[in-house]
Design an enzyme around this catalytic site. Sequence first.
Site, PDB file in Angstrom:
ATOM      1  N   ARG F 104      38.078  31.445  27.967  1.00 13.48           N
ATOM      2  CA  ARG F 104      38.632  33.078  27.669  1.00 13.48           C
ATOM      3  C   ARG F 104      38.034  34.062  28.362  1.00 13.48           C
ATOM      4  O   ARG F 104      39.058  34.890  28.930  1.00 13.48           O
ATOM      5  CB  ARG F 104      38.429  33.208  26.014  1.00 13.48           C
ATOM      6  N   GLU F 201      43.034  70.173  46.562  1.00 13.59           N
ATOM      7  CA  GLU F 201      44.107  69.964  45.470  1.00 13.59           C
ATOM      8  C   GLU F 201      44.840  70.986  45.373  1.00 13.59           C
ATOM      9  O   GLU F 201      44.153  72.385  45.263  1.00 13.59           O
ATOM     10  CB  GLU F 201      43.250  69.614  44.026  1.00 13.59           C
TER      11      GLU F 201
END
Lengths: 299, 299, 299, 299, 299, 299
Positions: F104, F201
């Site tokens: 798993r 930005e």
Amino acid sequence: MTQAAVHPPQSAVDAAVDLALAEDLLPLGDLSAALVDPLVIASLVIRSREDGVLAGRRCAEAAFARASAALEVHFHLDDGDAVSADTVVATIRGPLAAILPVERTALNFLSHLSGIARSTAKYVAAARKVNESTRILDTRKTLPGLRALQKAAVRAGGGTNHRANLSDAVMLKDNHLGALSITAAVTEAKHRWPGRMVEVECDRLEQAIEAVDAGATAVLLDNMDVKAVTEAVKAIRQRPWGSSVLIEVSGRVSLERVGEYAKAGVDLISVGALTHSVRVHDFGLDFEIDGANARPVGD
Amino acid sequence: MTQAAVHPPQSAVDAAVDLALAEDLLPLGDLSAALVDPLVIASLVIRSREDGVLAGRRCAEAAFARASAALEVHFHLDDGDAVSADTVVATIRGPLAAILPVERTALNFLSHLSGIARSTAKYVAAARKVNESTRILDTRKTLPGLRALQKAAVRAGGGTNHRANLSDAVMLKDNHLGALSITAAVTEAKHRWPGRMVEVECDRLEQAIEAVDAGATAVLLDNMDVKAVTEAVKAIRQRPWGSSVLIEVSGRVSLERVGEYAKAGVDLISVGALTHSVRVHDFGLDFEIDGANARPVGD
Amino acid sequence: MTQAAVHPPQSAVDAAVDLALAEDLLPLGDLSAALVDPLVIASLVIRSREDGVLAGRRCAEAAFARASAALEVHFHLDDGDAVSADTVVATIRGPLAAILPVERTALNFLSHLSGIARSTAKYVAAARKVNESTRILDTRKTLPGLRALQKAAVRAGGGTNHRANLSDAVMLKDNHLGALSITAAVTEAKHRWPGRMVEVECDRLEQAIEAVDAGATAVLLDNMDVKAVTEAVKAIRQRPWGSSVLIEVSGRVSLERVGEYAKAGVDLISVGALTHSVRVHDFGLDFEIDGANARPVGD
Amino acid sequence: MTQAAVHPPQSAVDAAVDLALAEDLLPLGDLSAALVDPLVIASLVIRSREDGVLAGRRCAEAAFARASAALEVHFHLDDGDAVSADTVVATIRGPLAAILPVERTALNFLSHLSGIARSTAKYVAAARKVNESTRILDTRKTLPGLRALQKAAVRAGGGTNHRANLSDAVMLKDNHLGALSITAAVTEAKHRWPGRMVEVECDRLEQAIEAVDAGATAVLLDNMDVKAVTEAVKAIRQRPWGSSVLIEVSGRVSLERVGEYAKAGVDLISVGALTHSVRVHDFGLDFEIDGANARPVGD
Amino acid sequence: MTQAAVHPPQSAVDAAVDLALAEDLLPLGDLSAALVDPLVIASLVIRSREDGVLAGRRCAEAAFARASAALEVHFHLDDGDAVSADTVVATIRGPLAAILPVERTALNFLSHLSGIARSTAKYVAAARKVNESTRILDTRKTLPGLRALQKAAVRAGGGTNHRANLSDAVMLKDNHLGALSITAAVTEAKHRWPGRMVEVECDRLEQAIEAVDAGATAVLLDNMDVKAVTEAVKAIRQRPWGSSVLIEVSGRVSLERVGEYAKAGVDLISVGALTHSVRVHDFGLDFEIDGANARPVGD
Amino acid sequence: MTQAAVHPPQSAVDAAVDLALAEDLLPLGDLSAALVDPLVIASLVIRSREDGVLAGRRCAEAAFARASAALEVHFHLDDGDAVSADTVVATIRGPLAAILPVERTALNFLSHLSGIARSTAKYVAAARKVNESTRILDTRKTLPGLRALQKAAVRAGGGTNHRANLSDAVMLKDNHLGALSITAAVTEAKHRWPGRMVEVECDRLEQAIEAVDAGATAVLLDNMDVKAVTEAVKAIRQRPWGSSVLIEVSGRVSLERVGEYAKAGVDLISVGALTHSVRVHDFGLDFEIDGANARPVGD
């Protein structure tokens, strides 16, 4: 001296190498090595470029071992062995793309630790020339996180380890004593910690005499000049326990003057600079790519 | 320059201080300090004994903070501040028995990191005297586990950080290139890692020209003498991208010759010795016990 | 004895408590305490149920401190203090839902470490009744990961710490010696590790005599009966260094027989069972919920 | 029972062994073993000196594995196997200088964990003699940091693990309940944590009956005498869910009285002393040096 | 539901936040924030941009706490509280240069964990609308290293935790059974692990019947369609233990079909996607600089 | 692209796998696998159930390697390779009881990381169809503790890594600038961090123009629509440095619209969802027990 004596504990090696590789490779890995054709096989020769003593082999081996199981790593010398200019220390062979991400880390260990060993060996030789029984000690002035490795490098250089930390011996200074006399403090320390070294730092001869008479294992003559040390040694040796007490000097003893102190008959000379102010040992890396010519590589 | 710019990340500080205290105090604690009367209160003054630049304050603060919440710790200066002989750097006050187990650790950090800052500042001054725009760079030749702290100390000394590790910039050497031409390799590197520095290590001018024309961010002129560097700078600046490319020199540039390279017009001079071969900055500790006279203490 | 002398280093405390809480609370936390009304305030009184000596206070404090800043934690006694049935050791007050997840962890530390202190104190008293200068030592037979805490608990019980680990003293056994004579081995060990304890494990008197004459710090008379030890002590004390050498006995010395060995004049009696076979000290927990009656709680 | 069932998770083994070796070997390594000729080859035989059950094999193997790849390590028995006086448990062969630094650590694990297994096996046998279906449980009264190893040792001894920590089952005590009735609390707990064990600690029969009727998985009869327990079992078994509910007793059940409780028909008897008050299992080490005679070695 | 029930253990929070900050800030710190004037004070408002449920508060608080003691951090809501577009979740005020290096880390925790809570809440609502007693379970299909945090977020969303790991319950699949029958395997598992959940994964009704009759705590009907599940529930409920056994379904149950399975009368529906395929919850950050206007900031 | 380029650093793999196995197996191990006959040998086939790209191989290999040296693990594909429904990815053969405790964990890594790779590959294909030179970038919106693994998975999917953390590039937003103009801030950033990416930005075209003229490495057009971006690209390309500046767009660019932005001529499109909102890749496990028939297994 057995090999075990010059190597650091493996858990110290592993922890330091893991830390060093993580700080050089996380998070994106080696951007440049990822450009290299994974099929290119290379040999890397690590060569000393100056006279000295090897230290740090286990760290370098661990770095290469973590790079790839496909690398063949051969060290031709072990910690404590003498090297000179052009001595080949090690040969590594395997995928170039696996060698490149770890070679700087391996070299950082080798060059720092061999720098300690070289410098220690010089002090040891200078003392020994004058007095066979004087030993050169390191101190607790080590670089954070590197104590076990640095102290092993001192051993590789023929030096002797002083206490490793605050937990393994008693060192009494004026501040520790407070209202207690030296005699009372030494007695108490010996009672609490039977068998452990109890050393007293002394500025003046009278203190040293009191410490010796009280049964101190060692006295540290701190920042005394050679003349004062010579007299102190004579005076101490005449006490009842004087022949078995260890006499240490400290206080920026230079390589030039170490012989003078040795001549004064001290047992131990501790030198902080061995570990706190290290000049690297100079190693060169020669890569030889299969099918290509050798050429030197730096960073 | 803001303070944030000269301090290492706090997690790097904490990890290094925890490691350093553990290696000095485990498993039995400070045998000697345990002899000290816990009611004795002392003041510890940390004083510079030479000219230089402070670095390592956060590490020293962290060491004292872990010792006891009862300690009052005042740093009078911050990383990046100039110090000279007799400058008082910090004052610590509280139980002597709490100060003693950590003072050496605090000092080991301060003296190593300030040693880096002092040395960096000398290189920076030597370069700046000749060429305002030439900067002094560190390298990846750092001590294992201490890179973040050492690189912050370089900033404290006015130096500039080169790439922090293999993961944050591309550096192309002959070995990386293999069958690829410099042009092809630079193009590929810029494509894969847009915006990141792509530097090419060059032994010869032709390589540098090819790298600049291919769009490399920087070229490293390795182990060239001043004359060759001067010519290379001229040739490179005449290329179409020549004014914006960064020109770095490396290869054991001594403090004495750093001015000559700066004069040649290079942007960056990288100096491995800043971090690989550090002489400590000399600090003195003066303890003043309440109700007693001050006296200097060493180890 | 100062308090610092009976506490383990704080980094050992923190590491052990973090480990213990993680193993009790991860991954889902305390399922049962999560059912408790978070507004319920409770007082928890930790009470000794038998005679003995407190140890482990710092661990318990650390466990409660991690639970919630809202807990008021008062220890009425410190490590090394005597307790008897019904002595109130500590009072904790705050949200019941914050106390419950850590009380078992705090108690596991207190009861194990106080168990060591109690048992040590019994041995110490038994020896002291007969011979004031005989001390009780621990060994390296400690529980993995708990050495620093266990050795501090021995100190809290009035015992004395033998070497902390393989790194801080030399212990020579037949296997170590191999082809070397005891004399040669002791000489070599003292040379390599100046000032450190060099102890020789002896099965027979002749070995002990040789070790003493060679300058060993201590001799360990292993598994000898009281009569043989008595004779050995006499013989050793007559040697030139005999008055200063430490004489240790070991080998399953029971509480019943410790007085006999002390009477024989040995300096040190080491008892592995102090740390390898510990019966817990019995503490009780009384919860008093605000507005409710007190009742005892166990697990 | 498969072997996997009696071994702790390997990550718990590795973490504990790393911790134990670090605390025994840092920072300078094994000073004494470093005196040993590295060419000397020895065989070490680990032999039980008493009756019992082996546990801790994986820890001992891990310790030897970290010492040197050159050691050949053969365990002749596995965890859960019975041993008696003189049973040879394991044989280790290789360089003596590699065996010595880890043999004490390996033995500390084996003797502590086998001590748990031996004691558990005695309780299990005492219960089983009277009642085949009564099982012996451990508790959360484990030594800090060693829970996974101690619980595996309980399984090796034939015992059964109670909840591993506060996170994997619900245990309701008076304090948890507060204003809630047992019925309401059990209902809530079963709703929140479907399928998990919900156990209620009971001082009185009425509580137990209420818990059973509310659907508790188990009831813990705490500190009741055998007579009260016998009656409680009868009363509980007559409830609608009485045949499937687990009945546990706790409260210092001695080895002598465990049979009486088993006879009362309880399913589970939990014994804190299995892990909180462990007497070591006695193992002996016999070294045989190549070319020399065997002799026993202790510490 | 108490608050303790929806928060992860603090040690899981601390470990995850330390890891996350280290990976975002090492080795050089926040290059951009170091350009910011350290005297600029700002307020940061964290605002939900969609409907959902808060989770991760403790992680975000820990991130801000590590940034600077000078930050005032106020969460207006706790884990498990409903949020909608424009709900103000938290306000942080202090030096902008201290907020910037941690805001992304804080938000990464909040948005991932609230994403889990939102999705869980939708499943819970869908099931509850049809069947009050059907609960929504998570699985072990969690993201590596984040299990404790993800399982707490499921609780915050009103969901229920299945077994936390392989160590706290028994789940039998065909592969586990091998040669054993279901009956034999369940009996053995219940014997070894009394009180713990023993669940059997079933593909066919006959298996489920056998498991229930053998005393399994739960049966998992795997990948059955609604019709088959409906019939299985009926059949199981008629068995002697049928009313108390837990019936779980699993196998990619979508949000659209969860109601149908709830209607079929199952107790538990497990949904791997809750933790393995998480869409973040959308939060916005509004910075307001003192003396300046607010404006939104992203990355 | 070399294989090294798509794998994460091994230390990141090891740390994550250790963490994941510890959280699944501590403290008692796999209760269910312990029921399995240790002699049963099985083959496990991992098979893709959908189209996509493999990532996470090294993590899965590490998980199986820790389970047992007796497992034979063969991956038939490497990270970056395409898979489709029914592609066999790996075959593992060995004791079933050793495979079950880790399958798993291995699958959790594979399915999460391959989910990232698949999603990245779709974005890359959508962009490339329109504009060969537009690259898809990840962001710092990663899951805590998994950044190195997630960023490697993006590379496996053909994507490109943006800055790895706050330490390796400068990103200037309004908040960073404060009183400084864009020109001043870019100049300062380039001076301090020579060669590193300095990105600005921008919300408006004027900002972008100023940033480009100031020498920014990149401009980020944040939350602009396709029309505005198209115009901005044109305007920027006409500036003196316009051909070499990198133009990035961000702001929830969906898979559907990525082509439109690529067509606008941007260099880089960053997509937070690649790592913050990952749908797992679906893999199936087929166990074949020696002597038994194959059957699929889930959890």
